[in-house]
Design a protein around this motif. Structure first.
Motif, PDB file in Angstrom:
ATOM      1  N   SER A  59      -5.186 -36.399  16.753  1.00  0.00           N
ATOM      2  CA  SER A  59      -6.230 -37.218  16.327  1.00  0.00           C
ATOM      3  C   SER A  59      -7.434 -36.233  15.910  1.00  0.00           C
ATOM      4  O   SER A  59      -7.594 -35.188  16.184  1.00  0.00           O
ATOM      5  CB  SER A  59      -6.572 -38.105  17.350  1.00  0.00           C
ATOM      6  OG  SER A  59      -7.179 -37.622  18.430  1.00  0.00           O
ATOM      7  N   CYS A  66      -6.765 -43.789  15.000  1.00  0.00           N
ATOM      8  CA  CYS A  66      -6.654 -43.060  16.417  1.00  0.00           C
ATOM      9  C   CYS A  66      -6.639 -44.131  17.308  1.00  0.00           C
ATOM     10  O   CYS A  66      -5.898 -43.882  18.314  1.00  0.00           O
ATOM     11  CB  CYS A  66      -7.269 -41.691  16.261  1.00  0.00           C
ATOM     12  SG  CYS A  66      -6.781 -40.689  15.071  1.00  0.00           S
ATOM     13  N   THR A 105      -4.028 -37.415  10.498  1.00  0.00           N
ATOM     14  CA  THR A 105      -4.211 -38.004  11.639  1.00  0.00           C
ATOM     15  C   THR A 105      -4.335 -39.423  11.659  1.00  0.00           C
ATOM     16  O   THR A 105      -4.586 -40.036  10.324  1.00  0.00           O
ATOM     17  CB  THR A 105      -5.510 -37.605  12.601  1.00  0.00           C
ATOM     18  OG1 THR A 105      -6.831 -37.798  11.742  1.00  0.00           O
ATOM     19  CG2 THR A 105      -5.299 -36.055  12.729  1.00  0.00           C
ATOM     20  N   PRO A 106      -3.634 -40.338  12.441  1.00  0.00           N
ATOM     21  CA  PRO A 106      -3.078 -40.101  13.540  1.00  0.00           C
ATOM     22  C   PRO A 106      -1.549 -39.437  13.268  1.00  0.00           C
ATOM     23  O   PRO A 106      -1.145 -39.823  12.416  1.00  0.00           O
ATOM     24  CB  PRO A 106      -2.963 -40.995  14.430  1.00  0.00           C
ATOM     25  CG  PRO A 106      -2.834 -42.236  13.655  1.00  0.00           C
ATOM     26  CD  PRO A 106      -3.758 -41.663  12.355  1.00  0.00           C
TER      27      PRO A 106
END
Length: 137
Positions: A59, A66, A105-106
């Motif tokens: 993350s 996240c 991310t994530p």
């Protein structure tokens, strides 16, 4: 450029962008093979892997999804013996994104106790796909 040609070009670009968006959204959260990657537990602040499997979440500080993934993976780890959840913040360790081929991310890895990446998920993992990946470990 004629107005008809300009309008046709704009419509074609809109359709292309919509199709690309739909394809990317459908791929988000699906299980993919881990390839030949091995996760080094030293790269996580925890320093060790779970006895059965480990959920490794990559993350960043500015990631909007996240926290949702963190709660999901924490719940999975709390409900299963031998399962551990660790989070790696790529904001402070950007070198790891290249090493583990993390492009967004994530991103979540399902890692077995030897460190082999058995599955990977981009975005928020689908609950059923995560369950299947953990059952395969």
């Amino acid at each position: 450029m004629s107005p008809v040609l300009a309008l046709g070009t704009a419509a074609a670009l809109l359709v292309l962008a919509t199709v690309i968006g739909i394809v990317l959204r459908r791929r988000d959260g699906r299980r993919r093979d881990g390839g030949a990657l091995y996760f080094d537990p030293v790269d996580a602040a925890a320093g060790e892997l779970g006895s059965r499997a480990t959920l490794v979440q990559f993350s960043t500080e500015m990631c909007a999804r996240c926290p949702q993934v963190r709660r999901l993976l924490d719940a999975y780890a709390a409900d299963s013996d031998g399962l551990r959840h660790v989070e790696v913040d790529l904001t402070h360790r950007p070198d790891l994104s290249a090493r583990y081929k993390v492009l967004q991310t994530p991103t979540t890895f399902v890692v077995d106790r030897s460190g082999a990446v058995r599955a990977r998920f981009r975005g928020v993992p689908h609950r059923h796909a995560l369950t299947e990946a953990l059952a395969a470990v």
